[in-house]
Every structure is written in structure tokens, then in C-alpha cells.
Design a protein around this motif. Structure first.
Motif, PDB file in Angstrom:
ATOM      1  N   LEU A  16       0.830  -1.201   0.000  1.00  0.00           N
ATOM      2  CA  LEU A  16       0.000   0.000   0.000  1.00  0.00           C
ATOM      3  C   LEU A  16       0.868   1.255   0.000  1.00  0.00           C
ATOM      4  O   LEU A  16       0.595   2.214  -0.730  1.00  0.00           O
ATOM      5  CB  LEU A  16      -0.932   0.008   1.220  1.00  0.00           C
ATOM      6  CG  LEU A  16      -1.796   1.248   1.408  1.00  0.00           C
ATOM      7  CD1 LEU A  16      -2.739   1.442   0.232  1.00  0.00           C
ATOM      8  CD2 LEU A  16      -2.559   1.159   2.714  1.00  0.00           C
ATOM      9  N   GLY A  17       1.927   1.259   0.780  1.00  0.00           N
ATOM     10  CA  GLY A  17       2.833   2.396   0.836  1.00  0.00           C
ATOM     11  C   GLY A  17       3.512   2.658  -0.496  1.00  0.00           C
ATOM     12  O   GLY A  17       3.694   3.812  -0.902  1.00  0.00           O
ATOM     13  N   ILE A  18       3.881   1.599  -1.191  1.00  0.00           N
ATOM     14  CA  ILE A  18       4.509   1.754  -2.500  1.00  0.00           C
ATOM     15  C   ILE A  18       3.525   2.389  -3.487  1.00  0.00           C
ATOM     16  O   ILE A  18       3.872   3.315  -4.221  1.00  0.00           O
ATOM     17  CB  ILE A  18       5.040   0.398  -3.020  1.00  0.00           C
ATOM     18  CG1 ILE A  18       6.225  -0.053  -2.161  1.00  0.00           C
ATOM     19  CG2 ILE A  18       5.431   0.487  -4.498  1.00  0.00           C
ATOM     20  CD1 ILE A  18       6.655  -1.482  -2.402  1.00  0.00           C
ATOM     21  N   VAL A  19       2.293   1.914  -3.472  1.00  0.00           N
ATOM     22  CA  VAL A  19       1.266   2.488  -4.355  1.00  0.00           C
ATOM     23  C   VAL A  19       1.013   3.949  -3.993  1.00  0.00           C
ATOM     24  O   VAL A  19       0.939   4.810  -4.876  1.00  0.00           O
ATOM     25  CB  VAL A  19      -0.040   1.659  -4.288  1.00  0.00           C
ATOM     26  CG1 VAL A  19      -1.182   2.368  -5.007  1.00  0.00           C
ATOM     27  CG2 VAL A  19       0.185   0.267  -4.869  1.00  0.00           C
ATOM     28  N   LEU A  20       0.898   4.244  -2.693  1.00  0.00           N
ATOM     29  CA  LEU A  20       0.670   5.631  -2.273  1.00  0.00           C
ATOM     30  C   LEU A  20       1.834   6.537  -2.672  1.00  0.00           C
ATOM     31  O   LEU A  20       1.618   7.672  -3.111  1.00  0.00           O
ATOM     32  CB  LEU A  20       0.449   5.704  -0.764  1.00  0.00           C
ATOM     33  CG  LEU A  20      -0.884   5.164  -0.254  1.00  0.00           C
ATOM     34  CD1 LEU A  20      -0.884   5.113   1.266  1.00  0.00           C
ATOM     35  CD2 LEU A  20      -2.034   6.005  -0.772  1.00  0.00           C
ATOM     36  N   SER A  21       3.052   6.049  -2.524  1.00  0.00           N
ATOM     37  CA  SER A  21       4.220   6.844  -2.928  1.00  0.00           C
ATOM     38  C   SER A  21       4.183   7.135  -4.415  1.00  0.00           C
ATOM     39  O   SER A  21       4.496   8.241  -4.850  1.00  0.00           O
ATOM     40  CB  SER A  21       5.519   6.106  -2.588  1.00  0.00           C
ATOM     41  OG  SER A  21       5.665   5.978  -1.215  1.00  0.00           O
ATOM     42  N   LEU A  31       1.395  12.677   2.103  1.00  0.00           N
ATOM     43  CA  LEU A  31       2.051  11.390   2.336  1.00  0.00           C
ATOM     44  C   LEU A  31       2.502  11.249   3.787  1.00  0.00           C
ATOM     45  O   LEU A  31       2.354  10.185   4.386  1.00  0.00           O
ATOM     46  CB  LEU A  31       3.259  11.229   1.414  1.00  0.00           C
ATOM     47  CG  LEU A  31       3.018  10.556   0.076  1.00  0.00           C
ATOM     48  CD1 LEU A  31       4.291  10.544  -0.748  1.00  0.00           C
ATOM     49  CD2 LEU A  31       2.486   9.157   0.240  1.00  0.00           C
ATOM     50  N   LEU A  32       3.026  12.319   4.355  1.00  0.00           N
ATOM     51  CA  LEU A  32       3.444  12.282   5.762  1.00  0.00           C
ATOM     52  C   LEU A  32       2.267  11.945   6.667  1.00  0.00           C
ATOM     53  O   LEU A  32       2.368  11.070   7.529  1.00  0.00           O
ATOM     54  CB  LEU A  32       4.068  13.615   6.179  1.00  0.00           C
ATOM     55  CG  LEU A  32       4.426  13.752   7.654  1.00  0.00           C
ATOM     56  CD1 LEU A  32       5.502  12.752   8.052  1.00  0.00           C
ATOM     57  CD2 LEU A  32       4.857  15.179   7.962  1.00  0.00           C
ATOM     58  N   VAL A  33       1.150  12.601   6.467  1.00  0.00           N
ATOM     59  CA  VAL A  33      -0.042  12.365   7.293  1.00  0.00           C
ATOM     60  C   VAL A  33      -0.556  10.936   7.103  1.00  0.00           C
ATOM     61  O   VAL A  33      -0.840  10.231   8.079  1.00  0.00           O
ATOM     62  CB  VAL A  33      -1.143  13.397   6.974  1.00  0.00           C
ATOM     63  CG1 VAL A  33      -2.460  13.010   7.611  1.00  0.00           C
ATOM     64  CG2 VAL A  33      -0.714  14.788   7.425  1.00  0.00           C
ATOM     65  N   VAL A  34      -0.638  10.490   5.858  1.00  0.00           N
ATOM     66  CA  VAL A  34      -1.143   9.142   5.580  1.00  0.00           C
ATOM     67  C   VAL A  34      -0.210   8.083   6.164  1.00  0.00           C
ATOM     68  O   VAL A  34      -0.663   7.143   6.824  1.00  0.00           O
ATOM     69  CB  VAL A  34      -1.340   8.929   4.063  1.00  0.00           C
ATOM     70  CG1 VAL A  34      -1.626   7.477   3.738  1.00  0.00           C
ATOM     71  CG2 VAL A  34      -2.455   9.825   3.545  1.00  0.00           C
ATOM     72  N   TYR A  35       1.091   8.227   5.947  1.00  0.00           N
ATOM     73  CA  TYR A  35       2.043   7.249   6.471  1.00  0.00           C
ATOM     74  C   TYR A  35       2.052   7.237   8.001  1.00  0.00           C
ATOM     75  O   TYR A  35       2.113   6.172   8.613  1.00  0.00           O
ATOM     76  CB  TYR A  35       3.454   7.526   5.958  1.00  0.00           C
ATOM     77  CG  TYR A  35       3.713   7.090   4.542  1.00  0.00           C
ATOM     78  CD1 TYR A  35       2.772   6.379   3.816  1.00  0.00           C
ATOM     79  CD2 TYR A  35       4.914   7.378   3.932  1.00  0.00           C
ATOM     80  CE1 TYR A  35       3.023   5.981   2.522  1.00  0.00           C
ATOM     81  CE2 TYR A  35       5.173   6.981   2.630  1.00  0.00           C
ATOM     82  CZ  TYR A  35       4.222   6.275   1.934  1.00  0.00           C
ATOM     83  OH  TYR A  35       4.480   5.881   0.658  1.00  0.00           O
ATOM     84  N   THR A  36       1.997   8.408   8.606  1.00  0.00           N
ATOM     85  CA  THR A  36       1.989   8.477  10.071  1.00  0.00           C
ATOM     86  C   THR A  36       0.739   7.806  10.626  1.00  0.00           C
ATOM     87  O   THR A  36       0.817   7.039  11.597  1.00  0.00           O
ATOM     88  CB  THR A  36       2.094   9.936  10.540  1.00  0.00           C
ATOM     89  OG1 THR A  36       3.306  10.501  10.007  1.00  0.00           O
ATOM     90  CG2 THR A  36       2.119  10.029  12.052  1.00  0.00           C
ATOM     91  N   ALA A  37      -0.404   8.074  10.013  1.00  0.00           N
ATOM     92  CA  ALA A  37      -1.654   7.446  10.467  1.00  0.00           C
ATOM     93  C   ALA A  37      -1.602   5.933  10.269  1.00  0.00           C
ATOM     94  O   ALA A  37      -2.032   5.170  11.143  1.00  0.00           O
ATOM     95  CB  ALA A  37      -2.839   8.047   9.717  1.00  0.00           C
ATOM     96  N   LEU A  38      -1.071   5.496   9.141  1.00  0.00           N
ATOM     97  CA  LEU A  38      -0.967   4.073   8.858  1.00  0.00           C
ATOM     98  C   LEU A  38      -0.069   3.366   9.871  1.00  0.00           C
ATOM     99  O   LEU A  38      -0.442   2.334  10.433  1.00  0.00           O
ATOM    100  CB  LEU A  38      -0.432   3.853   7.439  1.00  0.00           C
ATOM    101  CG  LEU A  38      -0.279   2.418   6.951  1.00  0.00           C
ATOM    102  CD1 LEU A  38      -1.629   1.719   6.901  1.00  0.00           C
ATOM    103  CD2 LEU A  38       0.377   2.393   5.584  1.00  0.00           C
ATOM    104  N   VAL A  39       1.080   3.942  10.137  1.00  0.00           N
ATOM    105  CA  VAL A  39       2.017   3.333  11.090  1.00  0.00           C
ATOM    106  C   VAL A  39       1.424   3.349  12.506  1.00  0.00           C
ATOM    107  O   VAL A  39       1.507   2.345  13.226  1.00  0.00           O
ATOM    108  CB  VAL A  39       3.386   4.039  11.055  1.00  0.00           C
ATOM    109  CG1 VAL A  39       4.267   3.576  12.202  1.00  0.00           C
ATOM    110  CG2 VAL A  39       4.083   3.776   9.733  1.00  0.00           C
ATOM    111  N   ALA A  40       0.810   4.447  12.894  1.00  0.00           N
ATOM    112  CA  ALA A  40       0.186   4.521  14.222  1.00  0.00           C
ATOM    113  C   ALA A  40      -0.903   3.457  14.363  1.00  0.00           C
ATOM    114  O   ALA A  40      -0.986   2.774  15.393  1.00  0.00           O
ATOM    115  CB  ALA A  40      -0.392   5.912  14.461  1.00  0.00           C
TER     116      ALA A  40
END
Length: 127
Positions: A16-21, A31-40
Motif C-alpha cells: 500500500l505504501g509503494i502504491v501511495l508513494s 504522504l506524511l499524514v497518511v504514512y503516520t496514520a498508517l504506522v500509528a
């Protein structure tokens, strides 16, 4: 077969992260907000919250240092839209997640479970 299923399940956020990137590479803050939310969400949903938080933070710091060396010291790489020291913020979060994923994959391969709390027989595993 259970091990393969666990590997696929716990590696799916990476896909999912690769597709989002690929789709959002021009939008650093999004991307920062999405990745931070995903990791959290991944950390909160897991069983090893304390350990995984420390692993994530360690990976983020190490990733930042590696990227800073690559952009500022040796100059072997550059980013189209850097935020700080030539590095997009979301990349630091991605490094932290990479460390977290390696922890989970390591446990899946060795024990069949991504959680240290499922491996209580081994006294060397930090809880």
C-alpha cells in the motif's frame, strides 16, 4: 502455509505504501499524514506496542541519518521536493515502518507469529 499467510498480511501495508508513494509523490505533507496514520494504526492494532514504538523511532532516526548523509554529506542522491536537509518528511516515517516490518517478518519466520508476546518461552525477547 500459516507462515506465508502471516508474511502476506504483514507485508500488505508495504505494498500500500509503494502504491501511495507512486500516486502521491508530489504531495509530501499528505504522504506524511497518511504514512503516520498508517504506522500509528499498525502499532496500536498490534500486541507489542511499546517495543514496536521504540523500533519505529529507532528506524526513523537511523533512516534520517542515512538520508542526510546521502543528500548533504556525500551528495549521491537528491529529492524533487525535499522538506528538511534535502529529505521529504514522509521518507523518515517510511524508514521507521521498514524497521517495524523487519521486526514482524523476523518473528514470523522464526516463530510463526509477528508478536514478541507470543514467544514467552524465549527469555531473551524484550516485552
Amino acid at each position: 502455509m500459516k507462515t506465508v499467510q502471516q508474511l502476506i498480511i504483514h507485508s500488505s501495508p508495504l505494498a500500500l505504501g509503494i502504491v501511495l508513494s507512486y500516486l502521491l509523490w508530489r504531495e509530501n505533507m499528505l504522504l506524511l499524514v497518511v504514512y503516520t496514520a498508517l504506522v500509528a494504526a499498525l502499532i496500536v492494532a498490534g500486541k507489542d506496542r511499546k517495543v514496536e514504538t521504540v523500533i519505529f523511532l529507532y528506524g526513523a532516526v537511523v533512516g534520517f541519518v542515512i538520508e542526510a548523509i546521502g543528500t548533504q554529506v556525500s551528495g549521491y542522491q537528491t529529492f524533487v521536493q525535499p522538506d528538511m536537509l534535502g529529505i521529504p518528511f514522509w521518507l523518515i516515517v517510511a524508514w521507521g515502518y521498514g524497521f517495524l516490518l523487519m521486526k514482524r517478518i523476523g518473528f514470523i519466520i522464526t516463530t510463526g507469529s509477528p508478536w514478541a508476546s507470543d514467544c514467552k518461552a524465549d527469555k531473551n525477547i524484550v516485552q
